[in-house]
Motif scaffolding. Structure first.
Motif, PDB file in Angstrom:
ATOM      1  N   ASN A  89      -1.111   3.671   4.873  1.00  0.00           N
ATOM      2  CA  ASN A  89      -0.735   2.348   5.350  1.00  0.00           C
ATOM      3  C   ASN A  89      -1.907   1.372   5.202  1.00  0.00           C
ATOM      4  O   ASN A  89      -1.715   0.204   4.840  1.00  0.00           O
ATOM      5  N   ILE A  90      -3.107   1.879   5.476  1.00  0.00           N
ATOM      6  CA  ILE A  90      -4.305   1.048   5.320  1.00  0.00           C
ATOM      7  C   ILE A  90      -4.490   0.695   3.846  1.00  0.00           C
ATOM      8  O   ILE A  90      -4.799  -0.458   3.511  1.00  0.00           O
ATOM      9  N   ALA A  91      -4.293   1.667   2.959  1.00  0.00           N
ATOM     10  CA  ALA A  91      -4.431   1.422   1.520  1.00  0.00           C
ATOM     11  C   ALA A  91      -3.426   0.382   1.038  1.00  0.00           C
ATOM     12  O   ALA A  91      -3.767  -0.486   0.225  1.00  0.00           O
ATOM     13  N   GLN A  92      -2.202   0.464   1.542  1.00  0.00           N
ATOM     14  CA  GLN A  92      -1.196  -0.511   1.133  1.00  0.00           C
ATOM     15  C   GLN A  92      -1.628  -1.913   1.554  1.00  0.00           C
ATOM     16  O   GLN A  92      -1.490  -2.870   0.787  1.00  0.00           O
ATOM     17  N   TYR A  93      -2.181  -2.036   2.741  1.00  0.00           N
ATOM     18  CA  TYR A  93      -2.663  -3.331   3.226  1.00  0.00           C
ATOM     19  C   TYR A  93      -3.886  -3.789   2.429  1.00  0.00           C
ATOM     20  O   TYR A  93      -3.926  -4.898   1.906  1.00  0.00           O
ATOM     21  N   LYS A  94      -4.868  -2.915   2.343  1.00  0.00           N
ATOM     22  CA  LYS A  94      -6.137  -3.254   1.689  1.00  0.00           C
ATOM     23  C   LYS A  94      -5.947  -3.623   0.214  1.00  0.00           C
ATOM     24  O   LYS A  94      -6.579  -4.549  -0.288  1.00  0.00           O
ATOM     25  N   ASN A  95      -5.081  -2.890  -0.468  1.00  0.00           N
ATOM     26  CA  ASN A  95      -4.864  -3.114  -1.902  1.00  0.00           C
ATOM     27  C   ASN A  95      -3.736  -4.097  -2.191  1.00  0.00           C
ATOM     28  O   ASN A  95      -3.374  -4.284  -3.355  1.00  0.00           O
ATOM     29  N   GLN A  96      -3.155  -4.667  -1.145  1.00  0.00           N
ATOM     30  CA  GLN A  96      -2.083  -5.671  -1.263  1.00  0.00           C
ATOM     31  C   GLN A  96      -0.934  -5.173  -2.143  1.00  0.00           C
ATOM     32  O   GLN A  96      -0.439  -5.869  -3.019  1.00  0.00           O
ATOM     33  N   ARG A  97      -0.488  -3.951  -1.853  1.00  0.00           N
ATOM     34  CA  ARG A  97       0.614  -3.361  -2.608  1.00  0.00           C
ATOM     35  C   ARG A  97       1.937  -3.653  -1.903  1.00  0.00           C
ATOM     36  O   ARG A  97       2.104  -3.345  -0.726  1.00  0.00           O
ATOM     37  N   ASN A  98       2.865  -4.215  -2.629  1.00  0.00           N
ATOM     38  CA  ASN A  98       4.173  -4.541  -2.083  1.00  0.00           C
ATOM     39  C   ASN A  98       5.092  -3.329  -2.154  1.00  0.00           C
ATOM     40  O   ASN A  98       5.210  -2.687  -3.194  1.00  0.00           O
ATOM     41  N   ASN A 103       5.612  -7.448   1.760  1.00  0.00           N
ATOM     42  CA  ASN A 103       5.159  -8.198   0.597  1.00  0.00           C
ATOM     43  C   ASN A 103       4.209  -9.342   0.941  1.00  0.00           C
ATOM     44  O   ASN A 103       3.984 -10.226   0.129  1.00  0.00           O
ATOM     45  N   THR A 104       3.672  -9.301   2.153  1.00  0.00           N
ATOM     46  CA  THR A 104       2.630 -10.255   2.540  1.00  0.00           C
ATOM     47  C   THR A 104       1.556  -9.487   3.305  1.00  0.00           C
ATOM     48  O   THR A 104       1.817  -8.420   3.869  1.00  0.00           O
ATOM     49  N   ASP A 105       0.367 -10.058   3.327  1.00  0.00           N
ATOM     50  CA  ASP A 105      -0.706  -9.421   4.088  1.00  0.00           C
ATOM     51  C   ASP A 105      -0.337  -9.308   5.564  1.00  0.00           C
ATOM     52  O   ASP A 105      -0.641  -8.312   6.209  1.00  0.00           O
ATOM     53  N   LYS A 106       0.316 -10.318   6.088  1.00  0.00           N
ATOM     54  CA  LYS A 106       0.700 -10.297   7.501  1.00  0.00           C
ATOM     55  C   LYS A 106       1.659  -9.136   7.798  1.00  0.00           C
ATOM     56  O   LYS A 106       1.466  -8.393   8.760  1.00  0.00           O
ATOM     57  N   LYS A 107       2.661  -8.963   6.962  1.00  0.00           N
ATOM     58  CA  LYS A 107       3.623  -7.873   7.162  1.00  0.00           C
ATOM     59  C   LYS A 107       2.947  -6.514   7.031  1.00  0.00           C
ATOM     60  O   LYS A 107       3.202  -5.603   7.809  1.00  0.00           O
ATOM     61  N   ARG A 108       2.097  -6.380   6.015  1.00  0.00           N
ATOM     62  CA  ARG A 108       1.391  -5.115   5.829  1.00  0.00           C
ATOM     63  C   ARG A 108       0.450  -4.835   7.000  1.00  0.00           C
ATOM     64  O   ARG A 108       0.318  -3.692   7.441  1.00  0.00           O
ATOM     65  N   PHE A 109      -0.181  -5.871   7.521  1.00  0.00           N
ATOM     66  CA  PHE A 109      -1.085  -5.718   8.661  1.00  0.00           C
ATOM     67  C   PHE A 109      -0.306  -5.321   9.920  1.00  0.00           C
ATOM     68  O   PHE A 109      -0.696  -4.400  10.641  1.00  0.00           O
ATOM     69  N   LEU A 112       0.633  -1.699  10.382  1.00  0.00           N
ATOM     70  CA  LEU A 112      -0.410  -0.778  10.855  1.00  0.00           C
ATOM     71  C   LEU A 112      -0.237  -0.447  12.341  1.00  0.00           C
ATOM     72  O   LEU A 112      -0.583   0.649  12.771  1.00  0.00           O
ATOM     73  N   PHE A 113       0.294  -1.373  13.101  1.00  0.00           N
ATOM     74  CA  PHE A 113       0.444  -1.161  14.538  1.00  0.00           C
ATOM     75  C   PHE A 113       1.647  -0.280  14.891  1.00  0.00           C
ATOM     76  O   PHE A 113       1.783   0.141  16.037  1.00  0.00           O
ATOM     77  N   VAL A 117       2.679   3.943  17.443  1.00  0.00           N
ATOM     78  CA  VAL A 117       3.967   4.106  18.134  1.00  0.00           C
ATOM     79  C   VAL A 117       4.606   5.430  17.711  1.00  0.00           C
ATOM     80  O   VAL A 117       5.146   6.161  18.546  1.00  0.00           O
ATOM     81  N   LEU A 118       4.525   5.743  16.423  1.00  0.00           N
ATOM     82  CA  LEU A 118       5.084   7.014  15.944  1.00  0.00           C
ATOM     83  C   LEU A 118       4.341   8.209  16.537  1.00  0.00           C
ATOM     84  O   LEU A 118       4.963   9.205  16.911  1.00  0.00           O
ATOM     85  N   VAL A 119       3.024   8.104  16.635  1.00  0.00           N
ATOM     86  CA  VAL A 119       2.229   9.182  17.236  1.00  0.00           C
ATOM     87  C   VAL A 119       2.655   9.381  18.687  1.00  0.00           C
ATOM     88  O   VAL A 119       2.920  10.502  19.131  1.00  0.00           O
TER      89      VAL A 119
END
Length: 129
Positions: A89-98, A103-109, A112-113, A117-119
């Motif tokens: 998930n961090i890689a998807q955000y850091k590398n801006q992968r859609n 498909n935005t940095d905000k959504k990818r960020f 991460l939160f 919740v899943l844990v």
């Protein structure tokens, strides 16, 4: 409804979602899941997606079908899996992968939160307290 029934329902819903996610790794969502594989993973990206899908199906099945006496261990394993895939998930955000509508940095960020919740969900729905 008793807390025990709520926990069981939460566990089964989580397990069913893991099974569905695992199936999607192996079939219709393989390409989008590749966006979450960090560049530093030493395996082929597609293989990583396939292996994680198999792990999700196994964990989801265990959450749904394992007897209650083993559920706490299964919950810890699922929580560990969610922690283990968090770098994706961090890689998807850091590398801006859609992928998956992220498909935005905000959504990818914000995505991460959801991992903590899943844990929490995995641990809380399987503990014996």
């Amino acid at each position: 409804m008793k807390a025990k029934h709520i926990k069981k329902a939460a566990r089964i819903v989580l397990g069913a979602n893991l099974i569905l996610a695992g199936i999607s790794h192996l079939t219709f969502a393989r390409k989008p899941f590749r966006a979450q594989v960090p560049n530093w993973v030493p395996l082929d990206t597609d293989d990583t997606v396939l292996y994680s899908g198999i792990a999700e199906i196994a964990l989801g099945s265990a959450l749904v079908f394992t007897p209650d006496s083993y559920q706490e261990a299964v919950g810890k394993a699922a929580a560990g899996f969610f922690v283990g895939v968090f770098p994706g998930n961090i890689a998807q955000y850091k590398n801006q992968r859609n992928a998956f509508g992220l498909n935005t940095d905000k959504k990818r960020f914000l995505r991460l939160f959801f991992q903590p919740v899943l844990v929490f969900w995995a641990l809380k729905s399987t503990n014996n307290i």
